[in-house]
Design a protein around this motif. Structure first.
Motif, PDB file in Angstrom:
ATOM      1  N   LEU A   5      -9.683  -8.324   3.636  1.00  0.00           N
ATOM      2  CA  LEU A   5      -8.242  -8.604   3.630  1.00  0.00           C
ATOM      3  C   LEU A   5      -7.471  -7.433   3.031  1.00  0.00           C
ATOM      4  O   LEU A   5      -6.425  -7.037   3.544  1.00  0.00           O
ATOM      5  N   GLU A   6      -8.010  -6.892   1.937  1.00  0.00           N
ATOM      6  CA  GLU A   6      -7.343  -5.765   1.288  1.00  0.00           C
ATOM      7  C   GLU A   6      -7.304  -4.555   2.218  1.00  0.00           C
ATOM      8  O   GLU A   6      -6.278  -3.884   2.337  1.00  0.00           O
ATOM      9  N   LEU A   7      -8.406  -4.272   2.890  1.00  0.00           N
ATOM     10  CA  LEU A   7      -8.475  -3.128   3.795  1.00  0.00           C
ATOM     11  C   LEU A   7      -7.535  -3.301   4.988  1.00  0.00           C
ATOM     12  O   LEU A   7      -6.807  -2.372   5.357  1.00  0.00           O
ATOM     13  N   LEU A   8      -7.514  -4.488   5.584  1.00  0.00           N
ATOM     14  CA  LEU A   8      -6.592  -4.752   6.695  1.00  0.00           C
ATOM     15  C   LEU A   8      -5.139  -4.652   6.243  1.00  0.00           C
ATOM     16  O   LEU A   8      -4.299  -4.071   6.927  1.00  0.00           O
ATOM     17  N   GLY A   9      -4.855  -5.236   5.083  1.00  0.00           N
ATOM     18  CA  GLY A   9      -3.506  -5.159   4.540  1.00  0.00           C
ATOM     19  C   GLY A   9      -3.081  -3.718   4.304  1.00  0.00           C
ATOM     20  O   GLY A   9      -1.942  -3.332   4.589  1.00  0.00           O
ATOM     21  N   ALA A  10      -4.006  -2.913   3.791  1.00  0.00           N
ATOM     22  CA  ALA A  10      -3.715  -1.503   3.542  1.00  0.00           C
ATOM     23  C   ALA A  10      -3.406  -0.773   4.852  1.00  0.00           C
ATOM     24  O   ALA A  10      -2.454   0.011   4.937  1.00  0.00           O
ATOM     25  N   ALA A 148       2.475   1.313  -9.499  1.00  0.00           N
ATOM     26  CA  ALA A 148       1.498   0.488  -8.775  1.00  0.00           C
ATOM     27  C   ALA A 148       0.125   1.159  -8.707  1.00  0.00           C
ATOM     28  O   ALA A 148      -0.899   0.486  -8.851  1.00  0.00           O
ATOM     29  N   ILE A 149       0.101   2.452  -8.516  1.00  0.00           N
ATOM     30  CA  ILE A 149      -1.175   3.175  -8.450  1.00  0.00           C
ATOM     31  C   ILE A 149      -1.988   2.920  -9.715  1.00  0.00           C
ATOM     32  O   ILE A 149      -3.176   2.612  -9.657  1.00  0.00           O
ATOM     33  N   VAL A 150      -1.335   3.023 -10.850  1.00  0.00           N
ATOM     34  CA  VAL A 150      -2.035   2.827 -12.133  1.00  0.00           C
ATOM     35  C   VAL A 150      -2.512   1.384 -12.275  1.00  0.00           C
ATOM     36  O   VAL A 150      -3.677   1.137 -12.603  1.00  0.00           O
ATOM     37  N   TYR A 164      -1.417   2.982  -2.014  1.00  0.00           N
ATOM     38  CA  TYR A 164      -0.212   3.340  -2.753  1.00  0.00           C
ATOM     39  C   TYR A 164      -0.127   4.835  -3.024  1.00  0.00           C
ATOM     40  O   TYR A 164       0.971   5.379  -3.167  1.00  0.00           O
ATOM     41  N   VAL A 165      -1.262   5.529  -3.060  1.00  0.00           N
ATOM     42  CA  VAL A 165      -1.222   6.996  -3.108  1.00  0.00           C
ATOM     43  C   VAL A 165      -0.616   7.507  -1.799  1.00  0.00           C
ATOM     44  O   VAL A 165       0.261   8.381  -1.794  1.00  0.00           O
ATOM     45  N   LEU A 166      -1.069   6.938  -0.677  1.00  0.00           N
ATOM     46  CA  LEU A 166      -0.479   7.301   0.622  1.00  0.00           C
ATOM     47  C   LEU A 166       0.998   6.921   0.678  1.00  0.00           C
ATOM     48  O   LEU A 166       1.823   7.684   1.179  1.00  0.00           O
ATOM     49  N   PHE A 167       1.329   5.724   0.152  1.00  0.00           N
ATOM     50  CA  PHE A 167       2.731   5.306   0.107  1.00  0.00           C
ATOM     51  C   PHE A 167       3.574   6.309  -0.679  1.00  0.00           C
ATOM     52  O   PHE A 167       4.701   6.611  -0.293  1.00  0.00           O
ATOM     53  N   LEU A 168       3.047   6.802  -1.788  1.00  0.00           N
ATOM     54  CA  LEU A 168       3.778   7.766  -2.602  1.00  0.00           C
ATOM     55  C   LEU A 168       4.063   9.032  -1.796  1.00  0.00           C
ATOM     56  O   LEU A 168       5.202   9.518  -1.762  1.00  0.00           O
TER      57      LEU A 168
END
Length: 192
Positions: A5-10, A148-150, A164-168
């Motif tokens: 779920l986490e991977l799909l959500g990402a 969020a990353i932290v 979230y690194v990609l989001f940043l």
């Protein structure tokens, strides 16, 4: 924790931000898939403010789609603009974060209640400004992404941390892309 779920959500989250940078309405469809999956991810991680945020996001994805599709003036496309009342948005974020953080700290077993509350509140402000295509929404997203990353790293949500690194990175790119669009619109508007 179900990492599927986490991977799909990402993945869906990445696609959502990619299309947002391009000002493509598909961002809202991918966003809806992402936020629905992350309701479950954050519940399992005891990040309740984030879970509540993603429940709200479900409705905001529909509102965002509608706003981008029909929200422009005179049936024209909604354009990127700049916010003029930044202190209001910052003050609202700080005060609401303190209130939500206190509630989560005293009433639940939430992990990182104030930090999680900040992610939630600042994300809602950023999302509202993004729905309205306000350039400064990206600045809120940049700050949210750093916090969020932290937090997600500490909670062992490694796919989410990577997302979230990609989001940043994408938020920084998005800011400059939307800034160009805003300047282009301003220049074009002056010539009209």
């Amino acid at each position: 924790m179900d990492t599927t779920l986490e991977l799909l959500g990402a993945f869906f989250g990445f696609m959502s931000v990619y299309f947002t940078i391009r000002q493509n309405i598909w961002c809202w469809y991918f966003g809806l898939l992402q936020v629905t999956l992350y309701c479950f991810v954050f519940f399992t991680a005891k990040l309740y403010s984030d879970m509540i945020l993603h429940i709200i996001y479900i409705f905001l994805q529909v509102f965002g789609w509608y706003s981008w599709k029909y929200g422009g003036t005179n049936k024209k496309e909604l354009r990127v603009t700049e916010v003029t009342n930044t202190p209001f948005w910052i003050g609202l974020t700080v005060l609401t974060t303190m209130g939500l953080g206190y509630m989560m700290h005293t009433k639940t077993d939430a992990s990182y209640p104030y930090e999680d509350a900040f992610i939630t509140v600042a994300s809602l402000v950023a999302q509202y400004l993004m729905i309205k295509k306000v350039l400064q929404s990206w600045l809120f997203w940049i700050i949210v992404d750093v916090v969020a990353i932290v937090i997600y790293w500490y909670k062992d949500l490694y796919f989410t941390t990577a997302l979230y690194v990609l989001f940043l990175i994408m938020a920084i790119i998005g800011y400059f892309e939307w800034k160009k669009a805003c300047q282009k619109e301003f220049t074009y508007g002056e010539q009209s």
